[in-house]
Structures are given as structure tokens and as C-alpha cells.
Enzyme design. Structure first.
Site, PDB file in Angstrom:
ATOM      1  N   ALA A 122       0.946  -1.189  -0.018  1.00 43.90           N
ATOM      2  CA  ALA A 122      -0.106  -0.262   0.186  1.00 43.90           C
ATOM      3  C   ALA A 122       0.632   1.309   0.157  1.00 43.90           C
ATOM      4  O   ALA A 122       1.779   1.213   0.812  1.00 43.90           O
ATOM      5  CB  ALA A 122      -0.959   0.069   1.302  1.00 43.90           C
ATOM      6  N   CYS A 123       0.480   2.228  -0.859  1.00 45.76           N
ATOM      7  CA  CYS A 123       1.116   3.511  -0.782  1.00 45.76           C
ATOM      8  C   CYS A 123      -0.082   4.608  -0.902  1.00 45.76           C
ATOM      9  O   CYS A 123      -1.111   4.257  -0.691  1.00 45.76           O
ATOM     10  CB  CYS A 123       2.238   3.728  -1.927  1.00 45.76           C
ATOM     11  SG  CYS A 123       1.358   3.604  -3.581  1.00 45.76           S
ATOM     12  N   ASP A 124       0.451   5.828  -1.218  1.00 44.51           N
ATOM     13  CA  ASP A 124      -0.570   7.008  -1.126  1.00 44.51           C
ATOM     14  C   ASP A 124      -1.409   6.714  -2.193  1.00 44.51           C
ATOM     15  O   ASP A 124      -2.603   6.972  -2.164  1.00 44.51           O
ATOM     16  CB  ASP A 124       0.381   8.177  -1.172  1.00 44.51           C
ATOM     17  CG  ASP A 124      -0.599   9.473  -0.858  1.00 44.51           C
ATOM     18  OD1 ASP A 124      -1.225   9.302   0.258  1.00 44.51           O
ATOM     19  OD2 ASP A 124      -0.518  10.366  -1.639  1.00 44.51           O
TER      20      ASP A 124
ATOM     21  N   ILE B 278      -3.756   3.046   0.419  1.00 44.89           N
ATOM     22  CA  ILE B 278      -4.159   2.906   1.794  1.00 44.89           C
ATOM     23  C   ILE B 278      -5.263   3.348   2.091  1.00 44.89           C
ATOM     24  O   ILE B 278      -6.014   2.705   2.858  1.00 44.89           O
ATOM     25  CB  ILE B 278      -3.111   3.975   2.658  1.00 44.89           C
ATOM     26  CG1 ILE B 278      -1.648   3.349   2.519  1.00 44.89           C
ATOM     27  CG2 ILE B 278      -3.554   3.998   4.138  1.00 44.89           C
ATOM     28  CD1 ILE B 278      -0.365   4.141   3.148  1.00 44.89           C
TER      29      ILE B 278
END
Length: 502
Positions: free
Chosen positions: A412-414, A446
């Protein structure tokens, strides 16, 4: 399930809150980037100054020709897409519909384009719809649910369209004019490069998408519609500062940082995933000076040449930037990238050389992971990763009987599209080489975590947000999505778990 200390939660609370708000803003823009890119290409090709009149196809750009699509797209389509996306983020399809209706009222009243208005009205209308539905939830007589749902949304949308027309539209028109004047003041006085003092440090704290798409894009689109281009699209997207940092590490770095930097250059410069260089800057906070100086140099260069892009460059790849460069801006844009790279490289090189002896000693002592991330990113069997996977402290992680079977791993990232996709690809390859089957590895934003993942992998600066979004998942923090020793630990632990379940 991993736990977080109260102190850690409190210390990261403000940063997490800012990241979450910034992500929400950019979340309304990013899914609609394809529409912005399409508008940019149409504008470049079908304006009277475009290539078609020179090719004897002037009828395409005349009134009533295909070029007539340019105005309606930016005035109606793009703001309504943004409003619908913002509404959906708050209250699903129902929120998106009501948010779109409300924004239409503001668009009609506006003297300019309602991008900022859409980012306000879309979520606001959806929130009000959600609250209104809550008032009579489980209180509607059987058989009247559809009637109430349809009419309540329609009436609320109608009322909010009136509010948008008489209040939000004029207010946002006034606000946009003041912001435009402020930007023009910075341009006229030559102070625009100073914005790098804010933009560059904020980027490495993973606010890059929020700054670019949540703030600069709406304002830049106003300028692009008026002048055909905007310098604001280049304030954050210029890949020069990141390229300079990675080149400096390729030459003067040590150990894993030096070895991974050349590969990161390709991902950053050609792939447009700027997050790849953030850990290198976080490794040595002094490097903030290098990226600020490089960013300011790039902005100053574009300011001198009057260069800009027709629409946002997303991702921030040099390829996307050149495709969106205005026809009269290629020299300035290319120079801005080159000079930003050179300035960043020179300053970063001085900083890295000054600490090179100390870094080599730390590398020889086996402490590079701690030096890179200033976190507990230690190699070997005894690590927080194995402890987290086992649902116990690291000291107890060697007991496979306490380990929870991991079959669903999420990076997960921005935005869920850049660095997380790269990390997921790396881990999938490692699992495949290790002969591990039955484990899915995916990537997502996220904000879209549902709590169903067995294991969530994030950059250490985003882990607090991920834990709040998916508290029942196990969480692993990494320093570099491209090359982290924790991937091998995850693979090893999954292998052990598979063996114990046979």
C-alpha cells in the site's frame, strides 16, 4: 495483529492527519488524470494555432468542428468528474450523484472553471446525503424505500445546486481570482522559485500527490485554459531533483544505497515514480538542501524561459512531461530538468562525500539499515518483521507454531499505483523464485485498505496510516520498495509457515 505504542501514535498523529487530508484532495484528481491528459492532447491538436490548419484541415478547429469540444470539456466535464469522484469517496455512488448535481449549480454561476468548487461541493454534498439518510435509516415503511431514496437524493441535489449557484460559485470565483493574483505576483517578482522551500521537503514526506494534484493542478488548469500552458504543472513534477540525488548516491553512496541507486534512476526518471528517491533523502536530512536548491533552479529556469505544460504530467516521467510540453516550451522545460539535476547532484555530492568515511564505517559494522531509515530495519532472523508475522515480539518469532498463515499480501502507498506496484512486483518475483505458491500479492492505495489483507507492506512513513485503515492486518515497514531485506524475511517466514501446515 501488530500494536503501536501510545507515544508513537501521538508523535505521528499530526503527520498522519496531514497525509490523510492531502491524500483525500489528490484522490479526487488522480483517477481523472486520463481525462486531463486527453483534454491536453485535444487542446494541443485542435486549437487554431495547432498543426491541423497547417495540414489543410482547418475545418476541424473551426466553430462547430471537433475543436469545439475543448471548452465544454474543461468547463463542465472535468469539474463534474472531480465532483463525482469526491462524492463517491465519501458516500459511494449515491454521494457521487448528489455531489455532481450540486457542482453543476456552481459551474453555471462561475466566471471561471469550478475545479476548486468541485473539490468542495462533491464531498460536502455526499456527506450531507449520508447524514440525511442516517436520519431515517430503518424507519421507512416497507415498500417505500426506493421512493424515499430517490426523492431525498433528488431534492437534496436540487437544493445544493441552488446553494452552489448563489454562494459556492461566486465565493470560489473570488477565491480563485485571489489565488491567481498571488501566483502572478510570485511570477512577476521572480519569487516563484521560493515555493521549492515548501514543496520539496513536503514531497519526501509523501505529500507529493497531495501537492501536485490536490493544489497545483486545479490552479494550473485555470492558467492552461487562459494561456495554453502553466508553469505550475512543473513545480512538483520536475524529475531533476530526484535524478540528481540518485546520481549522487550512484557515485558517492555506499553499500546497498549505492547499489540500488542506478536501478532507481530508471524507475524514477523514465517510470515517473518519484517516491523511489524519497528514502535516499530521508537517509540524510541534509539532502533536503540539495533538492530545494535543485527544485528552485528548475522553477527559475522555466520562469526565465516562460515555459510550461499544457496539462498535468502524471506520472512525473520525463516522457509524460515532454508529451505535455507546450510547443514553445521545449527548450525551457528540458533545460529546467538538466539544470535541476546538476545543481542537486553537486550539492548532494558534497554532503555525501563529507560523511562518506562515517558511512563506510557504519556499513562495515552492519548498521546500514538503521542508517538509511533511522528505524528498526535490521537484517537477519531476529527482526520486527518476523515478530509481526508471528504475532509476537521478535524474540519469539522463531516459533512457527504461533505464526499466522499469510496468503494475502497487500503493498500500500499513497496512490496505490506507483511505488506499491513496484514493490508488489519485486516480492512476487521473490516468492516465485522461492517456489512459494498460493500467496497473492497485490497493490492498492492506503485509503482503499479493507482489513482483509493478512499482511500489509508500506513505507515506514506511511505505516501509521495503514494501521489505522487496516488494524487487524499484520504490518511490515520498509525503507525502500525497490530493494528491502525485509522481503527476504517475508519470503522465509511464508516458506516456514507453508512447511508447518503440510
Amino acid at each position: 495483529m501488530t500494536t503501536t505504542s501510545t507515544t508513537s501514535t501521538q508523535s505521528g498523529g499530526a503527520r498522519v492527519a496531514v497525509q490523510r487530508f492531502g491524500t483525500f484532495l489528490s484522490g479526487m484528481i488522480m483517477p481523472n488524470i486520463p481525462a486531463l491528459i486527453a483534454w491536453g492532447f485535444i487542446t494541443a491538436l485542435f486549437i487554431p494555432e495547432g498543426p491541423f490548419p497547417l495540414m489543410g484541415l482547418g475545418f476541424l478547429v473551426e466553430e462547430g468542428g471537433f475543436g469545439s469540444i475543448i471548452g465544454p470539456m474543461i468547463h463542465y466535464l472535468l469539474p463534474l468528474l472531480i465532483a463525482n469522484t469526491g462524492g463517491r469517496m465519501v458516500y459511494g455512488q449515491r454521494g457521487g450523484v448528489v455531489g455532481t448535481i450540486a457542482t453543476m449549480g456552481a459551474i453555471v454561476a462561475a466566471e471561471n472553471h469550478m475545479f476548486i468548487g468541485a473539490m468542495i461541493l462533491g464531498p460536502l454534498a455526499a456527506y450531507l446525503m449520508k447524514k440525511l439518510d442516517g436520519l431515517w435509516e430503518n424507519k421507512i415503511k416497507a415498500g417505500f424505500e426506493m421512493l424515499v431514496n430517490m426523492f431525498s437524493a433528488g431534492i437534496l441535489g436540487f437544493l445544493l445546486a441552488i446553494v452552489g449557484f448563489f454562494t459556492i460559485g461566486p465565493a470560489v470565483t473570488w477565491l480563485t481570482a485571489r489565488i491567481g493574483e498571488a501566483v502572478q505576483f510570485l511570477v512577476d517578482t521572480g519569487l516563484l522559485p521560493l515555493t521549492s522551500i515548501i514543496i520539496e521537503p513536503a514531497k519526501v514526506l509523501f505529500l507529493n500527490n497531495a501537492i501536485n494534484h490536490g493544489v497545483l493542478t486545479p490552479i494550473g488548469l485555470e492558467q492552461a485554459d487562459e494561456t495554453g500552458k502553466s508553469i505550475l504543472f512543473l513545480l512538483e513534477a520536475n524529475p531533476g531533483p530526484g535524478l540528481g540525488i540518485l546520481l549522487a548516491f550512484s557515485v558517492f553512496g555506499v553499500g546497498m544505497a549505492k547499489g540500488s541507486a542506478p536501478g532507481a534512476i530508471i524507475v524514477h526518471f523514465l517510470g515517473g515514480i518519484h517516491e523511489i528517491y524519497f528514502p535516499y533523502v530521508l537517509m540524510k536530512p541534509m539532502l533536503i538542501l540539495a533538492v530545494v536548491a535543485g527544485g528552485a533552479t528548475g522553477v527559475a529556469t522555466n520562469l526565465i524561459f516562460g515555459s510550461g505544460l499544457r496539462s498535468p504530467a502524471a506520472p512525473g516521467s520525463i516522457i509524460a512531461i515532454l508529451l505535455q510540453t507546450a510547443s514553445d516550451s521545449f527548450v525551457g522545460v528540458i533545460l529546467s530538468v538538466i539544470l535541476a539535476t546538476i545543481v542537486t547532484f553537486l550539492i548532494a555530492s558534497v554532503i555525501l562525500k563529507a560523511s562518506r568515511k562515517r558511512d563506510l564505517e557504519a556499513e562495515n559494522a552492519g548498521d546500514l539499515s538503521a542508517a538509511i531509515a533511522k528505524t528498526q530495519a535490521n537484517k537477519g532472523k531476529e527482526s520486527s518483521v518476523l515478530g509481526g508475522l508471528a504475532g509476537a515480539p521478535a524474540a519469539a518469532s522463531g516459533d512457527p507454531q504461533t505464526a499466522r498463515l499469510v496468503s494475502n499480501i497487500v503493498f500500500a502507498c499513497d496512490a496505490g499505483m506507483g511505488s506499491s506496484a513496484m514493490g508488489a512486483s519485486v516480492l512476487r518475483n521473490k516468492l516465485k523464485k522461492a517456489g512459494v505458491e498460493g500467496v497473492t500479492v497485490t497493490n492498492q492505495a492506503i485509503a482503499n485498505l479493507t482489513g482483509e489483507a493478512d499482511l500489509v507492506i508500506t513505507h515506514k512513513d506511511l505505516t501509521d496510516r495503514a494501521k489505522q485503515q487496516s488494524p487487524n492486518s499484520q504490518h511490515v515497514s520498509v525503507d525502500n520498495f525497490m530493494n528491502s531485506p525485509k522481503y527476504d524475511e517475508v519470503v522465509g517466514q511464508v516458506q516456514n509457515q507453508k512447511e508447518t501446515t503440510k
